[in-house]
Write a protein that holds these residues in place. Structure first.
Motif, mmCIF file in Angstrom:
data_model
loop_
_atom_site.group_PDB
_atom_site.id
_atom_site.type_symbol
_atom_site.label_atom_id
_atom_site.label_comp_id
_atom_site.label_asym_id
_atom_site.label_seq_id
_atom_site.Cartn_x
_atom_site.Cartn_y
_atom_site.Cartn_z
ATOM 1 N N LYS A 1 0.729 -1.486 -0.002
ATOM 2 C CA LYS A 1 0.105 0.090 -0.043
ATOM 3 C C LYS A 1 0.922 1.183 -0.092
ATOM 4 C CE LYS A 1 -4.757 -1.138 1.430
ATOM 5 N NZ LYS A 1 -4.692 -2.246 2.403
ATOM 6 N N TYR A 2 0.512 1.934 -0.923
ATOM 7 C CA TYR A 2 1.203 3.458 -0.932
ATOM 8 C C TYR A 2 0.214 4.581 -0.926
ATOM 9 C CZ TYR A 2 5.858 1.657 -2.569
ATOM 10 O OH TYR A 2 6.706 1.022 -2.933
ATOM 11 N N GLN A 3 0.701 5.649 -0.133
ATOM 12 C CA GLN A 3 -0.238 6.685 -0.105
ATOM 13 C C GLN A 3 0.340 7.680 -0.989
ATOM 14 O OE1 GLN A 3 -1.668 7.997 4.097
ATOM 15 N NE2 GLN A 3 -0.460 6.350 4.627
ATOM 16 N N ILE A 4 -0.520 8.771 -1.493
ATOM 17 C CA ILE A 4 -0.319 9.866 -2.353
ATOM 18 C C ILE A 4 0.080 10.871 -1.251
ATOM 19 C CG2 ILE A 4 -1.025 11.486 -3.936
ATOM 20 C CD1 ILE A 4 -3.093 9.365 -4.752
ATOM 21 N N THR A 5 1.268 11.534 -1.447
ATOM 22 C CA THR A 5 1.903 12.693 -0.651
ATOM 23 C C THR A 5 0.876 13.725 -0.178
ATOM 24 O OG1 THR A 5 4.060 12.168 -1.346
ATOM 25 C CG2 THR A 5 3.729 14.343 -0.372
ATOM 26 N N LYS A 6 0.829 13.833 1.003
ATOM 27 C CA LYS A 6 0.096 15.226 1.500
ATOM 28 C C LYS A 6 0.901 15.942 1.907
ATOM 29 C CE LYS A 6 -3.360 12.096 3.848
ATOM 30 N NZ LYS A 6 -4.049 11.989 4.863
ATOM 31 N N SER A 7 2.170 15.581 2.491
ATOM 32 C CA SER A 7 3.093 16.643 2.649
ATOM 33 C C SER A 7 4.483 15.551 2.764
ATOM 34 C CB SER A 7 3.051 17.777 3.832
ATOM 35 O OG SER A 7 3.626 17.119 4.990
ATOM 36 N N MET A 8 5.665 16.202 2.627
ATOM 37 C CA MET A 8 6.966 15.524 2.703
ATOM 38 C C MET A 8 7.597 15.775 3.873
ATOM 39 S SD MET A 8 8.635 15.752 -1.135
ATOM 40 C CE MET A 8 10.254 15.384 -0.510
ATOM 41 N N ILE A 9 6.746 16.001 5.057
ATOM 42 C CA ILE A 9 7.214 16.051 6.401
ATOM 43 C C ILE A 9 8.211 15.164 6.685
ATOM 44 C CG2 ILE A 9 5.391 15.523 7.589
ATOM 45 C CD1 ILE A 9 7.642 18.224 8.689
ATOM 46 N N PHE A 10 7.911 13.926 6.625
ATOM 47 C CA PHE A 10 9.004 12.778 7.247
ATOM 48 C C PHE A 10 10.141 12.758 6.259
ATOM 49 C CE2 PHE A 10 4.337 11.295 8.591
ATOM 50 C CZ PHE A 10 4.720 12.031 9.959
ATOM 51 N N HIS A 11 9.856 12.890 5.005
ATOM 52 C CA HIS A 11 11.021 12.640 4.178
ATOM 53 C C HIS A 11 11.976 14.038 4.336
ATOM 54 C CE1 HIS A 11 7.780 10.185 2.452
ATOM 55 N NE2 HIS A 11 8.524 9.442 2.045
ATOM 56 N N LYS A 12 11.342 14.989 4.475
ATOM 57 C CA LYS A 12 12.369 16.029 4.976
ATOM 58 C C LYS A 12 13.316 15.865 5.815
ATOM 59 C CE LYS A 12 9.470 19.770 5.283
ATOM 60 N NZ LYS A 12 9.372 21.204 5.450
ATOM 61 N N GLN A 13 12.646 15.466 7.042
ATOM 62 C CA GLN A 13 13.580 15.201 8.177
ATOM 63 C C GLN A 13 14.454 13.962 7.877
ATOM 64 O OE1 GLN A 13 9.986 14.272 11.007
ATOM 65 N NE2 GLN A 13 11.455 14.858 12.285
ATOM 66 N N ILE A 14 14.019 12.844 7.304
ATOM 67 C CA ILE A 14 14.943 11.809 6.832
ATOM 68 C C ILE A 14 16.055 12.533 5.797
ATOM 69 C CG2 ILE A 14 15.090 9.634 5.772
ATOM 70 C CD1 ILE A 14 12.141 9.192 6.836
ATOM 71 N N ALA A 15 15.682 13.104 4.846
ATOM 72 C CA ALA A 15 16.630 14.025 4.031
ATOM 73 C C ALA A 15 17.850 14.695 4.699
ATOM 74 C CB ALA A 15 15.818 14.953 2.747
ATOM 75 N N LEU A 16 17.541 15.052 5.632
ATOM 76 C CA LEU A 16 18.561 15.781 6.575
ATOM 77 C C LEU A 16 19.815 14.738 6.993
ATOM 78 C CD1 LEU A 16 16.755 18.071 8.823
ATOM 79 C CD2 LEU A 16 17.770 18.659 6.478
ATOM 80 N N LEU A 17 19.543 13.483 6.894
ATOM 81 C CA LEU A 17 20.723 12.805 6.913
ATOM 82 C C LEU A 17 21.850 12.791 5.816
ATOM 83 C CD1 LEU A 17 18.637 9.466 7.979
ATOM 84 C CD2 LEU A 17 19.853 10.983 9.385
ATOM 85 N N ALA A 18 21.024 13.175 4.501
ATOM 86 C CA ALA A 18 21.973 13.249 3.426
ATOM 87 C C ALA A 18 22.677 14.571 3.254
ATOM 88 C CB ALA A 18 21.164 12.817 2.255
#
Ligand code: ASN
Length: 308
Positions: free
Chosen positions: A69-86
């Motif tokens: 199951k995938y959801q369509i993005t409502k906001s990238m909030i979690f991905h933004k936090q994770i992106a800071l690892l990079a």
């Protein structure tokens, strides 16, 4: 039914052409400013196994791929936090889908598909992202005034670059002065963009950081446009410690399992951070001085209507 003739009139209209040109200036100016501040642009996430819960948008845009199951993005909030690892400073023009209630069709503010300029900074405080937001906004208005002069004239729009620091008001004070749904009244009464600070915990999602010294109050903010144009951006400092995130999810009456990949990452260590998301169509609407939001992008999707 999709009204093709009405859409053709819109696509060929002078107003749309000029609004799109202003928007193009906004995109260039934002990129230029943010790169000058050490940010990199990351590509958007459109489907994911986790997205912003946004509990007031109850329809989940779900799709199934390979039995997952995938959801369509409502906001990238979690991905933004994770992106800071990079990378320590990231931004993205992020398409979001939020299935809004039909009674928001003529609000002038709601599209069910929109783009936000979403950014996040490692180890930043709210004050730092507020200062960045003011400088970003100033550089966008300056660029539009310089590069889209004729288009602004077409809309009869006189824009001033607001002086920093912008005024601030707490949520509590705004509520006291203007009542519980204060956004519109506050916006109408302001002549400059104004920050609303310290949202109560029950009014936001679980990821904005609760102030340890003031339980129940979040270290977050919204920026409200003047002249009745309403919310410009929303953001804050984030929860990043596993225990605190879990506690906040439970307090919202949600299930931690629904966020398990995110929690697994938090367990291994997220960075403290702060950031915000700035709606591009609403910004375009404000800059052009438009009532209608469907003039601020191609293929605009108003709640309750079939669109291309
Ligand atoms: N982009 C927002 C933020 O950074 C979250 C949202 O759009 N719901 O806080």
């Amino acid at each position: 039914m999709f009204d093709i003739d009405k859409a053709l009139d819109l696509w060929r209209s002078e107003a749309l052409r000029r609004a799109l040109r202003i928007q193009s200036t906004v995109l260039d100016a934002s990129r230029e400013f943010l790169r000058s501040q050490g940010f990199i642009e990351i590509l958007p996430v459109v489907i994911s196994s986790i997205t912003d819960p946004l509990t007031d948008h109850r329809v989940r845009g779900e799709i199934e791929c390979y039995g997952f199951k995938y959801q369509i993005t409502k906001s990238m909030i979690f991905h933004k936090q994770i992106a800071l690892l990079a990378h320590p400073r990231i931004f993205c023009f992020s398409p979001n889908v939020r299935i809004e209630a039909v009674d928001r069709q003529n609000s002038g503010k709601h599209l069910i598909e929109f783009v936000q300029l979403d950014l996040e900074i490692k180890e930043a405080t709210r004050d730092e992202v507020i200062a960045l937001g003011e400088a970003l906004f100033g550089s966008i208005v300056l660029a539009v005034k310089q590069k889209s002069k004729e288009d602004l004239e077409f809309f009869g729009r006189q824009l001033d670059i607001p002086k920093s620091p912008f005024p601030r008001i707490t949520y509590k004070e705004a509520e006291k002065q203007f009542g519980p749904d204060f956004e519109e009244k506050l916006s109408l009464s302001s002549t400059s963009p104004i920050w609303v600070l310290d949202f109560p915990i029950e009014s936001r999602e679980f990821y904005d950081r609760e102030d340890e010294a003031r339980p129940g109050i979040l270290v977050d903010m919204d920026l409200i446009y003047p002249e009745g144009y309403g919310e410009a951006l929303s953001g804050g400092e984030r929860e990043y410690l596993l225990e605190r995130i879990c506690d906040r999810i439970l307090k919202k009456g949600m299930k931690p399992e629904d966020f398990s990949p995110y929690l697994e990452i938090a367990k291994r260590g997220l960075y403290p951070s702060a950031g915000f998301g700035l709606g591009i169509e609403r910004l375009t609407r404000y800059l052009c001085g438009l009532k209608r939001i469907d003039l601020t992008r191609l293929f605009a999707k108003l709640p309750g209507q079939l669109s291309l």
